[in-house]
Design a protein around this motif. Structure first.
Motif, PDB file in Angstrom:
ATOM      1  N   ASP A   1       0.810  -1.221   0.000  1.00  0.00           N
ATOM      2  CA  ASP A   1       0.000   0.000   0.000  1.00  0.00           C
ATOM      3  C   ASP A   1       0.844   1.274   0.000  1.00  0.00           C
ATOM      4  OD1 ASP A   1      -2.288  -1.520  -0.028  1.00  0.00           O
ATOM      5  OD2 ASP A   1      -2.642  -1.349   2.132  1.00  0.00           O
ATOM      6  N   GLN A   2       2.098   1.186   0.414  1.00  0.00           N
ATOM      7  CA  GLN A   2       2.980   2.351   0.439  1.00  0.00           C
ATOM      8  C   GLN A   2       3.717   2.561  -0.888  1.00  0.00           C
ATOM      9  OE1 GLN A   2       5.052   0.837   3.971  1.00  0.00           O
ATOM     10  NE2 GLN A   2       4.655   2.831   4.922  1.00  0.00           N
ATOM     11  N   GLN A   3       3.561   1.642  -1.813  1.00  0.00           N
ATOM     12  CA  GLN A   3       4.244   1.749  -3.104  1.00  0.00           C
ATOM     13  C   GLN A   3       3.483   2.717  -4.009  1.00  0.00           C
ATOM     14  OE1 GLN A   3       7.360   0.253  -3.575  1.00  0.00           O
ATOM     15  NE2 GLN A   3       6.892   0.117  -1.399  1.00  0.00           N
ATOM     16  N   PRO A   4       4.177   3.246  -5.036  1.00  0.00           N
ATOM     17  CA  PRO A   4       3.487   4.131  -5.991  1.00  0.00           C
ATOM     18  C   PRO A   4       2.302   3.402  -6.631  1.00  0.00           C
ATOM     19  CG  PRO A   4       5.859   4.177  -6.346  1.00  0.00           C
ATOM     20  CD  PRO A   4       5.594   3.088  -5.352  1.00  0.00           C
ATOM     21  N   THR A   5       1.307   4.157  -7.030  1.00  0.00           N
ATOM     22  CA  THR A   5       0.095   3.579  -7.603  1.00  0.00           C
ATOM     23  C   THR A   5       0.399   2.637  -8.757  1.00  0.00           C
ATOM     24  OG1 THR A   5      -1.156   5.529  -6.933  1.00  0.00           O
ATOM     25  CG2 THR A   5      -2.146   4.135  -8.625  1.00  0.00           C
ATOM     26  N   SER A   6       1.307   3.031  -9.651  1.00  0.00           N
ATOM     27  CA  SER A   6       1.620   2.180 -10.806  1.00  0.00           C
ATOM     28  C   SER A   6       2.201   0.839 -10.366  1.00  0.00           C
ATOM     29  CB  SER A   6       2.576   2.892 -11.766  1.00  0.00           C
ATOM     30  OG  SER A   6       3.810   3.176 -11.128  1.00  0.00           O
ATOM     31  N   ALA A   7       2.993   0.836  -9.309  1.00  0.00           N
ATOM     32  CA  ALA A   7       3.561  -0.410  -8.794  1.00  0.00           C
ATOM     33  C   ALA A   7       2.477  -1.271  -8.140  1.00  0.00           C
ATOM     34  CB  ALA A   7       4.676  -0.109  -7.799  1.00  0.00           C
ATOM     35  N   GLN A   8       1.594  -0.637  -7.371  1.00  0.00           N
ATOM     36  CA  GLN A   8       0.482  -1.378  -6.765  1.00  0.00           C
ATOM     37  C   GLN A   8      -0.376  -2.041  -7.841  1.00  0.00           C
ATOM     38  OE1 GLN A   8      -1.887   0.752  -3.825  1.00  0.00           O
ATOM     39  NE2 GLN A   8      -0.142   2.086  -3.393  1.00  0.00           N
ATOM     40  N   GLU A   9      -0.634  -1.300  -8.919  1.00  0.00           N
ATOM     41  CA  GLU A   9      -1.453  -1.840 -10.007  1.00  0.00           C
ATOM     42  C   GLU A   9      -0.769  -3.016 -10.690  1.00  0.00           C
ATOM     43  OE1 GLU A   9      -2.193   1.614 -12.406  1.00  0.00           O
ATOM     44  OE2 GLU A   9      -3.717   2.382 -11.010  1.00  0.00           O
ATOM     45  N   ALA A  10       0.548  -2.936 -10.897  1.00  0.00           N
ATOM     46  CA  ALA A  10       1.280  -4.040 -11.523  1.00  0.00           C
ATOM     47  C   ALA A  10       1.218  -5.286 -10.639  1.00  0.00           C
ATOM     48  CB  ALA A  10       2.728  -3.639 -11.783  1.00  0.00           C
ATOM     49  N   ILE A  11       1.420  -5.110  -9.346  1.00  0.00           N
ATOM     50  CA  ILE A  11       1.359  -6.245  -8.416  1.00  0.00           C
ATOM     51  C   ILE A  11      -0.045  -6.846  -8.426  1.00  0.00           C
ATOM     52  CG2 ILE A  11       1.510  -6.924  -5.982  1.00  0.00           C
ATOM     53  CD1 ILE A  11       3.706  -4.675  -5.734  1.00  0.00           C
ATOM     54  N   SER A  12      -1.051  -6.005  -8.398  1.00  0.00           N
ATOM     55  CA  SER A  12      -2.429  -6.484  -8.407  1.00  0.00           C
ATOM     56  C   SER A  12      -2.745  -7.246  -9.694  1.00  0.00           C
ATOM     57  CB  SER A  12      -3.379  -5.293  -8.242  1.00  0.00           C
ATOM     58  OG  SER A  12      -4.712  -5.723  -8.292  1.00  0.00           O
ATOM     59  N   ARG A  13      -2.336  -6.702 -10.842  1.00  0.00           N
ATOM     60  CA  ARG A  13      -2.588  -7.360 -12.132  1.00  0.00           C
ATOM     61  C   ARG A  13      -1.928  -8.733 -12.218  1.00  0.00           C
ATOM     62  NH1 ARG A  13      -0.964  -3.520 -16.879  1.00  0.00           N
ATOM     63  NH2 ARG A  13      -1.132  -5.494 -17.981  1.00  0.00           N
ATOM     64  N   CYS A  14      -0.807  -8.903 -11.538  1.00  0.00           N
ATOM     65  CA  CYS A  14      -0.033 -10.151 -11.630  1.00  0.00           C
ATOM     66  C   CYS A  14      -0.242 -11.061 -10.429  1.00  0.00           C
ATOM     67  CB  CYS A  14       1.450  -9.822 -11.757  1.00  0.00           C
ATOM     68  SG  CYS A  14       1.844  -8.846 -13.207  1.00  0.00           S
ATOM     69  N   ARG A  15      -1.138 -10.709  -9.540  1.00  0.00           N
ATOM     70  CA  ARG A  15      -1.268 -11.412  -8.255  1.00  0.00           C
ATOM     71  C   ARG A  15      -1.418 -12.920  -8.404  1.00  0.00           C
ATOM     72  NH1 ARG A  15       0.702 -12.801  -4.432  1.00  0.00           N
ATOM     73  NH2 ARG A  15      -0.126 -12.736  -2.347  1.00  0.00           N
ATOM     74  N   GLU A  16      -2.132 -13.372  -9.427  1.00  0.00           N
ATOM     75  CA  GLU A  16      -2.299 -14.817  -9.611  1.00  0.00           C
ATOM     76  C   GLU A  16      -0.989 -15.502  -9.975  1.00  0.00           C
ATOM     77  OE1 GLU A  16      -5.445 -15.828 -12.276  1.00  0.00           O
ATOM     78  OE2 GLU A  16      -6.917 -14.639 -11.176  1.00  0.00           O
ATOM     79  N   ARG A  17      -0.054 -14.753 -10.564  1.00  0.00           N
ATOM     80  CA  ARG A  17       1.231 -15.318 -10.965  1.00  0.00           C
ATOM     81  C   ARG A  17       2.321 -15.117  -9.912  1.00  0.00           C
ATOM     82  NH1 ARG A  17       3.716 -17.668 -12.510  1.00  0.00           N
ATOM     83  NH2 ARG A  17       5.133 -16.800 -14.031  1.00  0.00           N
TER      84      ARG A  17
END
Length: 152
Positions: free
Chosen positions: A72-88
């Motif tokens: 949650d403390q990471q930049p928005t773009s990084a949070q979004e990348a982690i979220s998009r790849c969460r299954e992997r």
């Protein structure tokens, strides 16, 4: 035998198109991205997020994302990348540093290197040799670990 690789790189990636990075990842990460490889990636913007997205879409390798504090403390773009790849993503390690300052990022970098067999670094071409990317590469060198350096 599992090969563990830390990926590190600049946060400043706006000077190239995304396809430029995907070509570099295919050339320099792709040969290592087997089912038996485990990647450690920092959860920042720039190379961290771009390489995470590339690995999630182009490999079956295991992926651990390591952040100095919390996601949650990471930049928005990084949070979004982690979220998009969460299954992997195999695992997300939140080191929960009390302050997100240089020592916390260096601790994150050491954590990844200490758990890896080698480092692939994407430093900013002509950038400061004191950057976090170079600190990570140098920590690997001090440990006698192989380094592949791809200037961007």
């Amino acid at each position: 035998m599992t090969l563990s690789i830390a990926i590190t790189g600049t946060r400043s990636t706006e000077h190239h198109e995304v396809t430029w990075y995907t070509d570099r990842f295919a050339r320099y990460i792709g040969p290592f991205a087997s089912d038996d490889t485990h990647f450690h990636i920092g959860g920042a913007k720039g190379i961290d997020s771009l390489s995470l997205l590339w690995l999630a879409g182009h490999s079956q390798s295991s992926i651990t994302v390591v952040v100095p504090g919390t996601v949650d403390q990471q930049p928005t773009s990084a949070q979004e990348a982690i979220s998009r790849c969460r299954e992997r993503v195999t695992d997300v390690i939140e080191l929960r540093a009390s302050e997100l300052r240089t020592p916390a990022y260096y601790a994150r970098n050491r954590y990844m290197v200490d758990r890896s067999d080698m480092v692939i670094g994407f430093p900013l071409d002509g950038g400061a040799s004191t950057s976090g990317t170079w600190q990570t590469i140098n920590h690997a060198a001090e440990g006698g670990k192989p380094r592949l350096i791809v200037p961007v």
